[in-house]
Design an enzyme around this catalytic site. Structure first.
Site, PDB file in Angstrom:
ATOM      1  N   ASN A   1       0.898  -1.080  -0.016  1.00 32.97           N
ATOM      2  CA  ASN A   1      -0.026  -0.131  -0.079  1.00 32.97           C
ATOM      3  C   ASN A   1       0.933   1.293   0.021  1.00 32.97           C
ATOM      4  O   ASN A   1       1.418   1.472   1.086  1.00 32.97           O
ATOM      5  CB  ASN A   1      -0.984  -0.068   1.305  1.00 32.97           C
ATOM      6  CG  ASN A   1      -1.666   1.320   1.471  1.00 32.97           C
ATOM      7  OD1 ASN A   1      -1.782   2.167   0.516  1.00 32.97           O
ATOM      8  ND2 ASN A   1      -2.552   1.439   2.381  1.00 32.97           N
ATOM      9  N   TRP A   2       1.135   1.838  -1.228  1.00 32.98           N
ATOM     10  CA  TRP A   2       1.888   3.083  -1.210  1.00 32.98           C
ATOM     11  C   TRP A   2       1.394   4.320  -0.701  1.00 32.98           C
ATOM     12  O   TRP A   2       2.020   5.158  -0.529  1.00 32.98           O
ATOM     13  CB  TRP A   2       2.250   3.157  -2.660  1.00 32.98           C
ATOM     14  CG  TRP A   2       3.256   2.415  -3.307  1.00 32.98           C
ATOM     15  CD1 TRP A   2       4.236   1.626  -2.566  1.00 32.98           C
ATOM     16  CD2 TRP A   2       3.888   2.240  -4.470  1.00 32.98           C
ATOM     17  NE1 TRP A   2       5.131   0.803  -3.298  1.00 32.98           N
ATOM     18  CE2 TRP A   2       4.715   1.373  -4.674  1.00 32.98           C
ATOM     19  CE3 TRP A   2       3.387   3.001  -5.933  1.00 32.98           C
ATOM     20  CZ2 TRP A   2       5.699   0.867  -5.701  1.00 32.98           C
ATOM     21  CZ3 TRP A   2       4.102   2.695  -7.073  1.00 32.98           C
ATOM     22  CH2 TRP A   2       5.117   1.581  -7.068  1.00 32.98           C
ATOM     23  N   LYS A   3       0.129   4.214  -0.312  1.00 34.01           N
ATOM     24  CA  LYS A   3      -0.265   5.392   0.286  1.00 34.01           C
ATOM     25  C   LYS A   3      -0.380   6.633  -0.341  1.00 34.01           C
ATOM     26  O   LYS A   3      -0.370   6.542  -1.890  1.00 34.01           O
ATOM     27  CB  LYS A   3       0.045   5.617   1.897  1.00 34.01           C
ATOM     28  CG  LYS A   3      -0.178   4.351   2.575  1.00 34.01           C
ATOM     29  CD  LYS A   3       0.081   4.677   3.864  1.00 34.01           C
ATOM     30  CE  LYS A   3      -0.068   3.077   4.912  1.00 34.01           C
ATOM     31  NZ  LYS A   3      -0.056   3.185   6.222  1.00 34.01           N
TER      32      LYS A   3
ATOM     33  N   GLU B   1      -6.908   4.629   7.608  1.00 35.44           N
ATOM     34  CA  GLU B   1      -6.540   6.173   7.095  1.00 35.44           C
ATOM     35  C   GLU B   1      -7.776   6.897   6.650  1.00 35.44           C
ATOM     36  O   GLU B   1      -7.994   7.961   6.343  1.00 35.44           O
ATOM     37  CB  GLU B   1      -5.304   6.287   6.452  1.00 35.44           C
ATOM     38  CG  GLU B   1      -4.037   6.105   7.353  1.00 35.44           C
ATOM     39  CD  GLU B   1      -2.951   5.455   6.648  1.00 35.44           C
ATOM     40  OE1 GLU B   1      -2.671   5.349   5.453  1.00 35.44           O
ATOM     41  OE2 GLU B   1      -1.963   4.991   7.392  1.00 35.44           O
TER      42      GLU B   1
ATOM     43  N   SER C   1       3.385  -2.261  10.268  1.00 40.35           N
ATOM     44  CA  SER C   1       4.582  -2.340  10.541  1.00 40.35           C
ATOM     45  C   SER C   1       5.485  -3.825  10.231  1.00 40.35           C
ATOM     46  O   SER C   1       6.336  -4.088  10.924  1.00 40.35           O
ATOM     47  CB  SER C   1       5.204  -1.973  12.175  1.00 40.35           C
ATOM     48  OG  SER C   1       4.764  -0.613  12.322  1.00 40.35           O
TER      49      SER C   1
ATOM     50  N   GLY D   1       2.946  -0.920   4.272  1.00 41.14           N
ATOM     51  CA  GLY D   1       3.132   0.538   3.909  1.00 41.14           C
ATOM     52  C   GLY D   1       4.521   0.630   3.739  1.00 41.14           C
ATOM     53  O   GLY D   1       5.167   0.552   2.842  1.00 41.14           O
ATOM     54  N   GLY D   2       5.124   1.447   4.842  1.00 41.83           N
ATOM     55  CA  GLY D   2       6.695   2.028   4.805  1.00 41.83           C
ATOM     56  C   GLY D   2       7.444   1.201   4.212  1.00 41.83           C
ATOM     57  O   GLY D   2       8.192   1.651   3.199  1.00 41.83           O
TER      58      GLY D   2
HETATM   59  P1  13P Z   1       3.083   0.328   7.659  1.00 42.04           P
HETATM   60  O1  13P Z   1       3.464  -0.967   6.994  1.00 42.04           O
HETATM   61  O2  13P Z   1       3.474   1.531   7.310  1.00 42.04           O
HETATM   62  O3  13P Z   1       2.845   0.202   9.071  1.00 42.04           O
HETATM   63  O4  13P Z   1       1.646   0.413   6.982  1.00 42.04           O
HETATM   64  C1  13P Z   1       0.751  -0.466   7.116  1.00 42.04           C
HETATM   65  C2  13P Z   1      -0.519  -0.128   6.438  1.00 42.04           C
HETATM   66  O5  13P Z   1      -1.214   0.749   6.668  1.00 42.04           O
HETATM   67  C3  13P Z   1      -0.924  -1.126   5.144  1.00 42.04           C
HETATM   68  O6  13P Z   1      -2.301  -0.545   4.528  1.00 42.04           O
END
Ligand code: 13P
Length: 260
Positions: free
Chosen positions: A13-15, A101, A216, A237-238
């Site tokens: 998920n690149w957000k 989010e 995470s 995500g990150g």
């Molecule tokens: P992180 O891996 O940055 O904690 O984010 C997780 C996430 O929200 C994936 O949708």
């Protein structure tokens, strides 16, 4: 993971990260180091404007591209929204729905339901996110919150439609904090999600659904999380912004299937 019954899926998920140009660069690096094995499906959920570039860039790889949100109306006066047809036409094959989010600004269990139904109707695979806050966990209501989110999201779907659904358990307190759920915590809730589906549909449907863990996840903790029997993959995500870390998480998914 339990490969006998369901697919392992590693999804990024690149957000709100990666311009079309940056997506191209990511794919270039990814291709150089991507493992050849086929032990999991790989998905990248890109910002809407980046989807066409990502689809082009990942062509001839095993990566499929998804969106991060969708609207349930087909077209019309909905400024800023994106329809299922637009995602499909841009080359997306799946879409994240109900990420925390988005739930924190406008998403409700009801809109998640409408979006899930619309996605399935359009042939998009919904990746439905559920998760509890730290307060809810501390108050001992995490299981209730999760089962309500799950039941609301898929209410009204038929059993064949359910087979197209992917769930992601993302505890709010683990997202972007560097504090991941322990494998036992992740397993307990993923098992609960499956049990909720079993009650609402049946054992065969529940057994076939892939449930991902997100929050995470990184190359050092991925293997032990993915070893749990009801954790069928990750939503990252990150760590998925970096091709090398993303590839190392994919490699961590190459392990023997856990027994159910
Ligand atoms: P992180 O891996 O940055 O904690 O984010 C997780 C996430 O929200 C994936 O949708």
């Amino acid at each position: 993971m339990n490969r006998k019954y369901r697919k392992c899926i590693i999804a990024a998920n690149w957000k709100m990260n990666k311009t079309p140009t940056e997506a191209k660069e990511f794919a270039k690096q990814f291709k150089l180091i991507a493992p050849k094995g086929r032990w999991c499906d790989i998905i990248v959920c890109a910002p809407a404007i980046t989807i066409p570039a990502a689809v082009r860039a990942f062509k001839e790889t095993r990566v499929t591209v998804g969106g991060q949100n969708v609207y349930w109306k087909q077209s019309g006066a909905y400024t800023g929204e994106i329809s299922t047809d637009m995602l499909v036409d841009a080359g997306a094959e799946c879409v994240i729905i109900g990420h925390s989010e988005r739930r924190s600004v406008e998403e409700t269990d009801y809109s998640v339901n409408l979006k899930t139904a619309a996605a399935i109707k359009a042939g998009l695979t919904p990746i439905i996110c559920v998760g509890e806050s730290l307060q809810q966990r501390d108050l001992g209501v995490a299981f209730d919150i999760i089962s309500t989110q799950v039941k609301m999201a898929v209410a009204g779907l038929t059993k064949p439609q359910m087979r197209k659904v992917i769930f992601a358990y993302e505890p709010l307190w683990a997202i972007g904090t560097g504090v991941n759920a322990t494998p036992e915590q992740a397993e307990e809730i993923c098992e609960h999600i499956r049990a909720t589906i079993r009650k609402a549909f049946d054992a065969r449907v529940a057994r076939a659904i892939s449930i991902l863990y997100g929050g995470s996840m990184n190359p050092s903790n991925a293997a032990e999380l993915l070893a749990m029997p009801d954790v069928d993959g990750g939503l990252i995500g990150g760590a998925a912004l970096d091709p090398e870390k993303f590839v190392n998480i994919i490699k961590a998914a190459n392990q023997p299937s856990a027994k159910e």
